[in-house]
Design an enzyme around this catalytic site. Structure first.
Site, PDB file in Angstrom:
ATOM      1  N   SER A  69      33.861 -14.073 -38.770  1.00 25.32           N
ATOM      2  CA  SER A  69      35.479 -13.718 -38.419  1.00 25.32           C
ATOM      3  C   SER A  69      35.921 -14.707 -36.876  1.00 25.32           C
ATOM      4  O   SER A  69      35.077 -15.642 -36.646  1.00 25.32           O
ATOM      5  CB  SER A  69      35.408 -12.394 -37.570  1.00 25.32           C
ATOM      6  OG  SER A  69      36.558 -12.220 -36.533  1.00 25.32           O
ATOM      7  N   TYR A  93      32.682  -6.139 -30.421  1.00 24.17           N
ATOM      8  CA  TYR A  93      33.091  -7.003 -31.859  1.00 24.17           C
ATOM      9  C   TYR A  93      32.785  -8.412 -31.933  1.00 24.17           C
ATOM     10  O   TYR A  93      31.934  -9.209 -32.335  1.00 24.17           O
ATOM     11  CB  TYR A  93      34.146  -6.443 -31.907  1.00 24.17           C
ATOM     12  CG  TYR A  93      34.752  -7.243 -33.420  1.00 24.17           C
ATOM     13  CD1 TYR A  93      34.137  -6.385 -35.061  1.00 24.17           C
ATOM     14  CD2 TYR A  93      35.768  -7.772 -34.017  1.00 24.17           C
ATOM     15  CE1 TYR A  93      34.251  -6.963 -36.281  1.00 24.17           C
ATOM     16  CE2 TYR A  93      35.620  -9.091 -35.178  1.00 24.17           C
ATOM     17  CZ  TYR A  93      35.042  -8.069 -36.575  1.00 24.17           C
ATOM     18  OH  TYR A  93      35.013  -8.388 -37.639  1.00 24.17           O
TER      19      TYR A  93
HETATM   20  P1  NDP Z   1      36.094  -2.029 -43.920  1.00 29.85           P
HETATM   21  O1  NDP Z   1      36.113  -0.918 -43.489  1.00 29.85           O
HETATM   22  O2  NDP Z   1      37.368  -2.186 -45.382  1.00 29.85           O
HETATM   23  O3  NDP Z   1      34.422  -2.015 -45.070  1.00 29.85           O
HETATM   24  C1  NDP Z   1      33.305  -1.643 -44.318  1.00 29.85           C
HETATM   25  C2  NDP Z   1      32.297  -1.935 -45.480  1.00 29.85           C
HETATM   26  O4  NDP Z   1      31.069  -1.555 -44.840  1.00 29.85           O
HETATM   27  C3  NDP Z   1      32.311  -0.756 -46.064  1.00 29.85           C
HETATM   28  O5  NDP Z   1      31.843  -1.083 -47.441  1.00 29.85           O
HETATM   29  C4  NDP Z   1      31.523   0.176 -45.691  1.00 29.85           C
HETATM   30  O6  NDP Z   1      30.686   1.353 -46.233  1.00 29.85           O
HETATM   31  C5  NDP Z   1      30.241  -0.452 -45.035  1.00 29.85           C
HETATM   32  N1  NDP Z   1      29.773  -0.122 -43.927  1.00 29.85           N
HETATM   33  C6  NDP Z   1      29.883  -0.208 -42.619  1.00 29.85           C
HETATM   34  N2  NDP Z   1      28.887   0.176 -41.510  1.00 29.85           N
HETATM   35  C7  NDP Z   1      27.864   0.553 -42.168  1.00 29.85           C
HETATM   36  C8  NDP Z   1      26.379   0.925 -42.576  1.00 29.85           C
HETATM   37  N3  NDP Z   1      25.929   1.873 -41.418  1.00 29.85           N
HETATM   38  N4  NDP Z   1      26.315   0.918 -43.309  1.00 29.85           N
HETATM   39  C9  NDP Z   1      26.024   0.569 -44.076  1.00 29.85           C
HETATM   40  N5  NDP Z   1      27.499  -0.120 -44.587  1.00 29.85           N
HETATM   41  C10 NDP Z   1      28.343  -0.078 -43.902  1.00 29.85           C
HETATM   42  O7  NDP Z   1      36.118  -3.117 -43.372  1.00 29.85           O
HETATM   43  P2  NDP Z   1      35.989  -4.651 -44.133  1.00 29.85           P
HETATM   44  O8  NDP Z   1      36.397  -5.244 -45.191  1.00 29.85           O
HETATM   45  O9  NDP Z   1      37.586  -5.183 -43.135  1.00 29.85           O
HETATM   46  O10 NDP Z   1      35.178  -5.767 -43.402  1.00 29.85           O
HETATM   47  C11 NDP Z   1      34.667  -6.266 -43.980  1.00 29.85           C
HETATM   48  C12 NDP Z   1      33.769  -7.672 -43.345  1.00 29.85           C
HETATM   49  O11 NDP Z   1      34.293  -8.673 -43.161  1.00 29.85           O
HETATM   50  C13 NDP Z   1      32.839  -6.763 -41.952  1.00 29.85           C
HETATM   51  O12 NDP Z   1      31.870  -7.730 -41.704  1.00 29.85           O
HETATM   52  C14 NDP Z   1      34.191  -7.560 -40.626  1.00 29.85           C
HETATM   53  O13 NDP Z   1      33.863  -7.633 -39.864  1.00 29.85           O
HETATM   54  C15 NDP Z   1      34.651  -8.899 -41.589  1.00 29.85           C
HETATM   55  N6  NDP Z   1      36.167  -9.608 -41.053  1.00 29.85           N
HETATM   56  C16 NDP Z   1      37.055  -8.303 -41.630  1.00 29.85           C
HETATM   57  C17 NDP Z   1      38.337  -8.745 -41.062  1.00 29.85           C
HETATM   58  C18 NDP Z   1      39.375  -8.366 -41.241  1.00 29.85           C
HETATM   59  O14 NDP Z   1      40.387  -8.668 -41.376  1.00 29.85           O
HETATM   60  N7  NDP Z   1      39.799  -6.740 -42.589  1.00 29.85           N
HETATM   61  C19 NDP Z   1      38.587 -10.426 -39.807  1.00 29.85           C
HETATM   62  C20 NDP Z   1      37.068 -10.686 -40.333  1.00 29.85           C
HETATM   63  C21 NDP Z   1      36.122 -10.161 -40.417  1.00 29.85           C
HETATM   64  P3  NDP Z   1      30.407   2.639 -46.400  1.00 29.85           P
HETATM   65  O15 NDP Z   1      31.705   3.045 -47.923  1.00 29.85           O
HETATM   66  O16 NDP Z   1      29.025   3.353 -46.488  1.00 29.85           O
HETATM   67  O17 NDP Z   1      31.598   3.538 -45.514  1.00 29.85           O
END
Ligand code: NDP
Length: 265
Positions: free
Chosen positions: A156, A169
């Site tokens: 990130s 975070y």
């Molecule tokens: P979302 O909240 O849209 O999606 C998160 C995903 O992670 C879901 O598929 C969720 O699955 C899964 N997840 C969360 N917790 C767990 C767990 N304990 N076990 C298994 N699966 C889990 O997030 P984003 O798509 O926005 O983010 C994805 C990545 O990108 C993250 O690492 C985030 O930090 C990073 N990021 C995002 C940015 C942004 O602007 N959005 C910017 C920079 C980095 P489930 O279906 O089980 O909920």
């Protein structure tokens, strides 16, 4: 000069070809992970979508299969080391050893630093940092035995810059930078490259509170040299580079895909 002959013989485009490769993308039921899985499929990879189960995972798998991809699904909680072990073992026995692992699952919690609950700290560190350790540790031996692998950790802007109300975070994503280097140090000798892709601001479920807020929206646009939020498909080119033969001698790096945000004050 083998490398020049190699590139000429194969054609530059084939360096990025993922045909026949198998990829596991954690947290790909929605958001960025889903787009990354779609991107790998577009380059020819079979993909394993992952989440904690439920409707989002199934509907993402159906949509990707309908667009022509070869898709499998798996569910386990990335914060539970034992669940990760058994989930990865089942994956290895059902589908073989993935060529590509994308550690993408993540979570965000916001609070002023002095009011941050210990349980929220634990959840953020477990989901964003320990998860990459657990899943990579479970998969890397099979990659090493085969003699090749690609691991991409999703960071990130907060891997390199902090912001108010999200200290845990930032700690988790900063920690991933050094976990990436540490894993590169141990795994490069097995022809496993470990790198990091760090997105800027992309509108997904995770940051709905941000893009839904006109003040924050203006801040992102003004703070980003590209003057806009990122589009999830704009992460795909860098991901394919890090997942393919094109990055065969690149390890331990963090590439920021952020419209220039972290290059300016
Ligand atoms: P979302 O909240 O849209 O999606 C998160 C995903 O992670 C879901 O598929 C969720 O699955 C899964 N997840 C969360 N917790 C767990 C767990 N304990 N076990 C298994 N699966 C889990 O997030 P984003 O798509 O926005 O983010 C994805 C990545 O990108 C993250 O690492 C985030 O930090 C990073 N990021 C995002 C940015 C942004 O602007 N959005 C910017 C920079 C980095 P489930 O279906 O089980 O909920």
């Amino acid at each position: 000069m083998e490398s020049l002959h190699f590139a000429a013989a194969r054609g530059a485009a084939s360096l990025f070809d993922l045909t026949g490769r198998l990829a596991l993308v954690t947290g790909s039921s929605r958001g960025i992970g889903r787009a990354l899985a779609q991107g790998l499929a577009s380059a020819g990879a079979s993909v394993v979508l992952h989440g904690r189960g439920g409707a989002a995972l199934e509907s993402s798998a159906t949509a990707l299969a309908e667009s022509g991809g070869t898709v499998f699904t798996t569910s386990f909680d990335v914060t539970d080391a034992a669940a990760v072990r058994s989930g990865v073992e089942a994956l290895l026995s059902d589908h073989g050893t993935p060529d590509i692992l994308v550690n993408n699952a993540g979570v965000q919690r916001r609070a002023p630093f002095t009011e941050f609950a210990a349980a929220d700290w634990d959840e953020v560190i477990a989901t964003n940092l320990s998860s990459a350790f657990y899943v990579s540790r479970a998969l890397a031996p099979a990659m090493a035995e085969r003699g090749s692998g690609k691991i991409i950790n999703i960071g990130s802007v907060q891997s390199v810059l902090a912001r108010q109300t999200i200290a845990p975070y930032s700690a988790s994503k900063g920690g991933l930078v050094m976990l990436t280097k540490g894993m590169a140090a141990d795994l490069a000798r097995h022809n496993i490259q470990v790198n990091m892709l760090s997105p800027g601001y992309f509108a997904t479920d995770m940051n709905e509170a941000l893009w839904g807020d006109p003040v924050f929206n203006d801040w992102v646009i003004n703070r980003t040299p590209a003057r806009r939020w990122g589009r999830v498909e704009e992460l795909v080119g860098t991901l394919i580079y890090l997942a393919s033969d094109a990055s065969a001698f690149v390890s331990g790096q963090n590439i920021l895909v952020d419209g220039g945000m972290t290059s300016v004050v």
